[in-house]
Write a protein that holds these residues in place. Sequence first.
Motif, mmCIF file in Angstrom:
data_model
loop_
_atom_site.group_PDB
_atom_site.id
_atom_site.type_symbol
_atom_site.label_atom_id
_atom_site.label_comp_id
_atom_site.label_asym_id
_atom_site.label_seq_id
_atom_site.Cartn_x
_atom_site.Cartn_y
_atom_site.Cartn_z
ATOM 1 N N UNK A 152 8.401 -9.759 0.349
ATOM 2 C CA UNK A 152 8.920 -9.366 -0.957
ATOM 3 C C UNK A 152 7.795 -9.039 -1.928
ATOM 4 N N UNK A 153 6.682 -9.768 -1.828
ATOM 5 C CA UNK A 153 5.543 -9.452 -2.689
ATOM 6 C C UNK A 153 5.091 -8.015 -2.449
ATOM 7 N N UNK A 154 4.894 -7.648 -1.192
ATOM 8 C CA UNK A 154 4.433 -6.287 -0.895
ATOM 9 C C UNK A 154 5.508 -5.251 -1.221
ATOM 10 N N UNK A 155 6.764 -5.633 -1.084
ATOM 11 C CA UNK A 155 7.858 -4.720 -1.427
ATOM 12 C C UNK A 155 7.787 -4.322 -2.894
ATOM 13 N N UNK A 156 7.602 -5.302 -3.786
ATOM 14 C CA UNK A 156 7.569 -4.980 -5.220
ATOM 15 C C UNK A 156 6.228 -4.414 -5.649
ATOM 16 N N UNK A 157 5.163 -4.738 -4.928
ATOM 17 C CA UNK A 157 3.846 -4.279 -5.359
ATOM 18 C C UNK A 157 3.509 -2.897 -4.784
ATOM 19 N N UNK A 158 3.955 -2.632 -3.560
ATOM 20 C CA UNK A 158 3.576 -1.394 -2.881
ATOM 21 C C UNK A 158 4.761 -0.433 -2.708
ATOM 22 N N UNK A 159 5.827 -0.948 -2.081
ATOM 23 C CA UNK A 159 6.951 -0.071 -1.740
ATOM 24 C C UNK A 159 7.677 0.446 -2.976
ATOM 25 N N UNK A 160 7.681 -0.319 -4.042
ATOM 26 C CA UNK A 160 8.328 0.099 -5.296
ATOM 27 C C UNK A 160 7.789 1.450 -5.760
#
Length: 440
Positions: free
Chosen positions: A236-244
Amino acid sequence: MRHPDFLLGVATAAYQIEGAVAEDGRLPSIWDTFSATPGKVLHGDTGAVACDHYHRWEEDVDLLASLNVDAYRLSIAWPRVMDAAGRPNEKGLAFYRQLLQKLKDHGIRTSVTLYHWDLPQHLEDAGGWRNRATAQRFAEYADLVSRELAGLVDFWSTLNEPWCSAMLGYGTGHHAPGQADLLAANEAMHHLLLGHGLALAAMRRNDPGSQKGIVVNVGRGTTDGATPADVRAAQLFELQHNDWVLDPLLRGEYPAVLHDELWPAARPPVLEGDLAIIGAPLDFLGINYYFRTNVRADGQGGYVEVPLAGVERTQMGWEVYPDGLRDLLIGFQRRYANLPPIYITENGMASDDRVVDGAVIDRQRIAYLNRHLAAVDEALKAGVDVRGYYVWSLLDNFEWAYGYERRFGIVHVDYATQRRTPKRSAELIRDFLARRRAGG
């Protein structure tokens, strides 16, 4: 890394080095307002003078040339080149025209970012990036600048780190304009990316001989937890930091999980056709990387940062973790079938550097850069198309909410005298590039 076309350069940003915030028609920016607000910036520092680059640009270009760098990444100050009615400010445009021409005269490739966080204050007063109209204003700015500077720029980037502009500026209040509202952050992100897509179209019309892209900051998320929820927390961290940011750019959609699980009450204001504009093809993708973040599950379906003990950190408190850069690059290659060529547009570290007997021996920075370049080399060998690497930063400068305490430069700046002293890292870069040019 030995490829003859691999660019090695250095980077800066307008508000962090230029100063001269009220000269030659420059308008106030959100960072002028924010840094002048008590308690917002460490020690009450502002960018009013910074490195005085606006007056010392010729000296600074000569310094760049002496370091033998292939390329220089800089940004345009939007408030310096347009008035509030959208008309060009010729004095501001002339500054950048002269600067870029001198770089070209020295054989230095030019990489120009249109937006490195200094939104004109009058646009923030009208709603800033929360206001859809700001995306159109940005496209008009991009249209003007790409017409005026056509032929002088090798690489155009629309935005620098939209995650920081949206989340730190509107979501947490840590950066200008200082709002703390998750819905505002999502509105700002969407309009930043929409502005990017609209600007790309204008820039392609005006300067077809240049490369066009965007610069995003990425973060590696890991966990030292042992539960499936902890593993999910790192995802979830990478989802909001990168994938967003990357999913709308490269997949034409926002990550559904982000808004279904993590932020159910904060959705982007997408209108029909927006995602097609945002997802326009890129000539390159700029990647900024500095550290990783260790997280665990917060017990509420999200994550919480849990700093690791016993790891190397920089003056910023950021962990030195080169493997994160390699892992992210390889992961992006697997995730995005249409991943464009990549430039590492920022990588570097802050340390408490002092001039001693006329020299600055920045050993930690030298080790940091060597290890991150090795990580890039590993990504190249794994098949990732990385074409260049820019050190952040050329000069010690105004480090946003941290003011002048944190020194990222490979060149030391005495802010009282404006004396520039190349650090040992700069000398090693100079010598390495001299040998490479000589075929050694």
